[in-house]
Enzyme design. Sequence first.
Site, PDB file in Angstrom:
ATOM      1  N   PHE A  25     -38.056  46.104-110.137  1.00 31.44           N
ATOM      2  CA  PHE A  25     -37.233  47.092-110.845  1.00 31.44           C
ATOM      3  C   PHE A  25     -35.746  46.761-110.812  1.00 31.44           C
ATOM      4  O   PHE A  25     -35.000  47.166-111.689  1.00 31.44           O
ATOM      5  CB  PHE A  25     -37.463  48.500-110.266  1.00 31.44           C
ATOM      6  CG  PHE A  25     -37.116  48.610-108.805  1.00 31.44           C
ATOM      7  CD1 PHE A  25     -38.036  48.247-107.835  1.00 31.44           C
ATOM      8  CD2 PHE A  25     -35.883  49.066-108.406  1.00 31.44           C
ATOM      9  CE1 PHE A  25     -37.708  48.331-106.488  1.00 31.44           C
ATOM     10  CE2 PHE A  25     -35.544  49.163-107.067  1.00 31.44           C
ATOM     11  CZ  PHE A  25     -36.470  48.783-106.103  1.00 31.44           C
ATOM     12  N   LYS A  81     -26.771  56.558 -97.103  1.00 31.76           N
ATOM     13  CA  LYS A  81     -27.118  57.881 -97.647  1.00 31.76           C
ATOM     14  C   LYS A  81     -26.515  58.955 -96.724  1.00 31.76           C
ATOM     15  O   LYS A  81     -25.328  59.240 -96.809  1.00 31.76           O
ATOM     16  CB  LYS A  81     -28.639  58.031 -97.763  1.00 31.76           C
ATOM     17  CG  LYS A  81     -29.251  57.275 -98.933  1.00 31.76           C
ATOM     18  CD  LYS A  81     -29.474  55.821 -98.652  1.00 31.76           C
ATOM     19  CE  LYS A  81     -30.353  55.120 -99.633  1.00 31.76           C
ATOM     20  NZ  LYS A  81     -30.409  53.660 -99.363  1.00 31.76           N
ATOM     21  N   PHE A 101     -42.075  53.478 -99.873  1.00 31.29           N
ATOM     22  CA  PHE A 101     -40.756  53.231-100.447  1.00 31.29           C
ATOM     23  C   PHE A 101     -40.673  51.733-100.740  1.00 31.29           C
ATOM     24  O   PHE A 101     -41.208  50.909 -99.998  1.00 31.29           O
ATOM     25  CB  PHE A 101     -39.597  53.684 -99.548  1.00 31.29           C
ATOM     26  CG  PHE A 101     -38.296  53.488-100.265  1.00 31.29           C
ATOM     27  CD1 PHE A 101     -37.975  54.302-101.348  1.00 31.29           C
ATOM     28  CD2 PHE A 101     -37.448  52.445 -99.955  1.00 31.29           C
ATOM     29  CE1 PHE A 101     -36.819  54.082-102.084  1.00 31.29           C
ATOM     30  CE2 PHE A 101     -36.289  52.220-100.690  1.00 31.29           C
ATOM     31  CZ  PHE A 101     -35.975  53.040-101.758  1.00 31.29           C
ATOM     32  N   THR A 102     -39.965  51.398-101.810  1.00 30.34           N
ATOM     33  CA  THR A 102     -39.974  50.029-102.340  1.00 30.34           C
ATOM     34  C   THR A 102     -39.645  48.968-101.283  1.00 30.34           C
ATOM     35  O   THR A 102     -40.451  48.087-101.010  1.00 30.34           O
ATOM     36  CB  THR A 102     -38.979  49.931-103.514  1.00 30.34           C
ATOM     37  OG1 THR A 102     -37.709  50.421-103.072  1.00 30.34           O
ATOM     38  CG2 THR A 102     -39.452  50.767-104.693  1.00 30.34           C
ATOM     39  N   ASP A 135     -38.328  56.943 -91.073  1.00 30.27           N
ATOM     40  CA  ASP A 135     -37.301  56.445 -91.982  1.00 30.27           C
ATOM     41  C   ASP A 135     -36.319  57.608 -92.091  1.00 30.27           C
ATOM     42  O   ASP A 135     -36.555  58.571 -92.808  1.00 30.27           O
ATOM     43  CB  ASP A 135     -37.905  56.080 -93.340  1.00 30.27           C
ATOM     44  CG  ASP A 135     -36.828  55.583 -94.305  1.00 30.27           C
ATOM     45  OD1 ASP A 135     -35.639  55.897 -94.086  1.00 30.27           O
ATOM     46  OD2 ASP A 135     -37.169  54.897 -95.281  1.00 30.27           O
ATOM     47  N   ARG A 188     -38.310  55.578-111.474  1.00 25.63           N
ATOM     48  CA  ARG A 188     -39.117  55.624-110.262  1.00 25.63           C
ATOM     49  C   ARG A 188     -40.560  55.881-110.693  1.00 25.63           C
ATOM     50  O   ARG A 188     -41.076  56.976-110.594  1.00 25.63           O
ATOM     51  CB  ARG A 188     -38.657  56.734-109.303  1.00 25.63           C
ATOM     52  CG  ARG A 188     -37.254  56.589-108.773  1.00 25.63           C
ATOM     53  CD  ARG A 188     -37.092  55.700-107.551  1.00 25.63           C
ATOM     54  NE  ARG A 188     -37.158  54.278-107.771  1.00 25.63           N
ATOM     55  CZ  ARG A 188     -36.734  53.376-106.883  1.00 25.63           C
ATOM     56  NH1 ARG A 188     -36.208  53.744-105.732  1.00 25.63           N
ATOM     57  NH2 ARG A 188     -36.842  52.092-107.126  1.00 25.63           N
ATOM     58  N   TYR A 202     -15.423  39.640 -82.523  1.00 22.52           N
ATOM     59  CA  TYR A 202     -16.801  39.226 -82.836  1.00 22.52           C
ATOM     60  C   TYR A 202     -17.794  39.977 -81.949  1.00 22.52           C
ATOM     61  O   TYR A 202     -18.844  40.402 -82.388  1.00 22.52           O
ATOM     62  CB  TYR A 202     -16.969  37.711 -82.649  1.00 22.52           C
ATOM     63  CG  TYR A 202     -18.310  37.233 -83.165  1.00 22.52           C
ATOM     64  CD1 TYR A 202     -18.461  36.824 -84.485  1.00 22.52           C
ATOM     65  CD2 TYR A 202     -19.449  37.260 -82.342  1.00 22.52           C
ATOM     66  CE1 TYR A 202     -19.692  36.429 -84.975  1.00 22.52           C
ATOM     67  CE2 TYR A 202     -20.685  36.871 -82.823  1.00 22.52           C
ATOM     68  CZ  TYR A 202     -20.802  36.455 -84.137  1.00 22.52           C
ATOM     69  OH  TYR A 202     -22.027  36.081 -84.622  1.00 22.52           O
TER      70      TYR A 202
END
Length: 457
Positions: free
Chosen positions: A448, A258, A124-125, A215, A382, A72
């Site tokens: 979306f 990513k 960005f969303t 980001d 998009r 843990y």
Amino acid sequence: MQHNQAEPYKIKVVEPISMITKEERIKAIKEAGYNTFLLKSKDVYIDLLTDSGTNAMSDNQWAGLMLGDEAYAGSENFNHLENAVRDVFGFQYVVPTHQGRGAENLLSRILIKKGDYIPGNMYFTTTRTHQELNGGIFTDVIVDEAHDPRIEIPFKGNVDLNKFEKLINEVGADRIPYICVAVTVNMAGGQPVSMKNLREVKALAQHHEINVIFDATRCVENAFFIKEQEEGYQNIPIIDILREMMSYADGCTMSGKKDCLVNIGGFLAMNDKDLYIKATQYVVIYEGLHTYGGLAGRDLEAMARGIYESINEDYISHRISQVRYLGQKLIDNDIPVVKPIGGHAVFLDAREFLSHLLQDLFPAQTLAAQLYIESGVRSMERGIVSAGRDKNGSNRHPKLELVRLTIPRRVYTNAHMDVVAESCIALHRNRKLIKGLRFLYEPSVLRFFTARFEPVE
Ligand code: PM9
């Protein structure tokens, strides 16, 4: 630049895919409310919905899974991740999160006060949603060219320094806790930011005591563009470019799904100890202990190893060349796409592709649904649907109305890209027959993902 590079890896494990019939695809997309997010993966032939969490891991990463220390607290794998982030990104403190939006949540809660302004190089969303949920006001400070799919210039993701400075003068630096700089800019078409621009943003922000947060989700792809296109970087290793990029930030959010080449994971990293202490307090509420952040030890290990694989020069060069391979095929056949071709995807310009449809008939949503019917290829809207509504409840009308053909890392070959290109070309021939959509169900946040539509007669 060579466009057709062979994969810098051999394929050891395969996952069979097959195509269902056109009748079955028509039924499947109807059942999915004409939203490609709601399709079953088994009904998809070539899946270009996203490059997020769809990466193929290497044998080395799979081996690392077996070394997961599932304690843990104080897992050895956390140390590996921390060392990798310190080494490659140069940030001192790392807080793992289950994925990128977990890091965005922590950052927004810590830094944003109600009424603050958060400048960014295009929204960005998930990022904007967390900013707004914490009372922030996102302000777009990307260069104007980024909003025009036809303008072909390098570093189309750059911050417009005049826009940033204008905002500082208008609202005051004390109401801007940080500027969020995406490297690369997803919603603009995977467009990169130059090193010069990052340096200048840092200088301006530092002068006004504003934090710079990257980001970093696709930062290795950004580093590749700098190496290829910015003077003086051609002979610099990707890792050194990345380190220099990160030296212009006070911290970063990362979706490891990513560029870190994993299927799940993310982190928040920074140099400021006070910010780190606050993050360790929030992470235990929303993610898990500060040394696992909602991830298993094995996931931390896979991400630590993925970070090193992502900066391999052959890997990143092939990655970008594959995206360009698809993009060039479409350009050669006069299919309207965002130019220049960016880092992670080829973006169809749905406004131009379906020029007979008004934006309120959701051209990009429609085109994504039709591409699936045509070929079993799954893509993502998009445009106006992703942009959502403003605080007065009106639909935002973004200039970019795009369909994203997103290339998962190390998953498909260029033969798959050929099929995708042929499908787009076939659809383009019959484009005038395509009709729009209207909402059947519209969720109030990040619509979306789960919205449902029906065709307009
Ligand atoms: N991006 C993408 O498909 C997955 C979810 S949205 C459809 O492009 C950036 C630039 C992203 C991103 C996710 C996140 C959030 C932050 N910044 O999905 O929470 O592209 O790991 O990351 C997606 P997570």
